[in-house]
Design a protein around this motif. Structure first.
Motif, PDB file in Angstrom:
ATOM      1  N   LYS A 193       0.675  -1.112  -0.049  1.00  0.00           N
ATOM      2  CA  LYS A 193      -0.039   0.029   0.245  1.00  0.00           C
ATOM      3  C   LYS A 193       0.931   1.301  -0.067  1.00  0.00           C
ATOM      4  N   ASP A 194       1.801   1.411   0.826  1.00  0.00           N
ATOM      5  CA  ASP A 194       2.699   2.702   1.035  1.00  0.00           C
ATOM      6  C   ASP A 194       3.274   2.924  -0.229  1.00  0.00           C
ATOM      7  N   ARG A 195       3.916   1.838  -0.939  1.00  0.00           N
ATOM      8  CA  ARG A 195       4.583   1.913  -2.240  1.00  0.00           C
ATOM      9  C   ARG A 195       3.757   1.989  -3.320  1.00  0.00           C
ATOM     10  N   GLU A 241       0.285   2.736  -3.646  1.00  0.00           N
ATOM     11  CA  GLU A 241      -0.878   3.585  -3.909  1.00  0.00           C
ATOM     12  C   GLU A 241      -0.498   5.138  -3.577  1.00  0.00           C
ATOM     13  N   ARG A 242       0.489   5.691  -4.147  1.00  0.00           N
ATOM     14  CA  ARG A 242       1.085   6.724  -4.260  1.00  0.00           C
ATOM     15  C   ARG A 242       0.068   7.678  -5.314  1.00  0.00           C
ATOM     16  N   SER A 243       0.211   9.017  -5.427  1.00  0.00           N
ATOM     17  CA  SER A 243      -0.459  10.058  -6.252  1.00  0.00           C
ATOM     18  C   SER A 243      -0.190   9.662  -7.583  1.00  0.00           C
ATOM     19  N   MET A 280       0.037   7.198  -9.683  1.00  0.00           N
ATOM     20  CA  MET A 280       0.439   5.947  -9.983  1.00  0.00           C
ATOM     21  C   MET A 280      -0.704   4.841 -10.603  1.00  0.00           C
ATOM     22  N   ARG A 333      10.397  -4.961  -4.085  1.00  0.00           N
ATOM     23  CA  ARG A 333      10.204  -4.634  -2.626  1.00  0.00           C
ATOM     24  C   ARG A 333      10.404  -5.491  -1.560  1.00  0.00           C
TER      25      ARG A 333
END
Length: 199
Positions: free
Chosen positions: A144-146, A148-150, A152, A166
């Motif tokens: 999620k942190d990797r 679900e960035r703006s 992407m 990752r």
């Protein structure tokens, strides 16, 4: 699992929810000790609490806290017995009775199942987990942190590649992997052995 954990003396565990199909699959494929995730048992307790008390009330919170402590001390049978006695003594009928019976049957089933148990009073002493929070936290950190960035957007194939990279990075194996990757890339790009031919 066999590759990463080759010592047969170690106990292997699987935390699972109440989904029977998942449990059957795990039982068929893996030789592990199945543990019912405590959080799923607590979900059932909350359903029962809201039959007896108003949602969000202190009484509901205290009811769940009391039953949770009983379960953690190995008294699942007492919780089941208490729910069933309350149905009878309070003469609960209709959908509320159905909800309470479902909760009692769920807890009773896992208390008595041979492969998947709720022995939460024994597991922590053995160093075993009783909830999947650490795994879910790892999934959040890994995915999620990797991902679900703006801005992407991911295809399934590229998302899988990023997840694998990752995981390699977080496990501390990235440098060894990168050397391997470069060697494989060189073989792919230059399959023939180059040599200088004199004239």
């Amino acid at each position: 699992m066999d590759h990463r954990d080759s010592l047969p003396s170690l106990t292997r565990l699987a935390l699972a929810d109440g989904e029977r199909a998942l449990q059957i699959r795990v039982e068929q494929k893996l030789k592990v000790t199945l543990i019912l995730d405590l959080m799923h048992a607590l979900e059932k307790l909350w359903k029962a609490a809201y039959v007896f008390h108003a949602e969000g009330s202190l009484e509901a919170d205290l009811w769940v806290l009391d039953r949770t402590l009983q379960i953690l001390f190995g008294e699942v049978g007492q919780v089941v017995k208490g729910i069933r006695q309350s149905i009878t003594k309070r003469r609960i009928t209709g959908p509320k009775r159905k909800t309470l019976n479902a909760v009692a049957n769920y807890l009773y089933l896992y208390r008595n199942r041979t492969r998947m148990r709720m022995r939460y009073h024994e597991y922590p002493a053995k160093g075993w987990p009783i909830a999947s929070g650490p795994v879910e936290g790892a999934c959040k950190n890994l995915i999620k942190d990797r991902m679900e960035r703006s801005g992407m957007r991911w295809t399934e194939q590229m998302a899988e590649a990023i997840v694998q990279l990752r995981a390699i990075y977080l496990s501390g194996d990235f440098d060894r992997y990168w050397e391997f990757h470069i060697a494989q890339d060189q073989r792919r790009l230059y399959p023939a052995v180059w040599s200088v031919v004199p004239k």
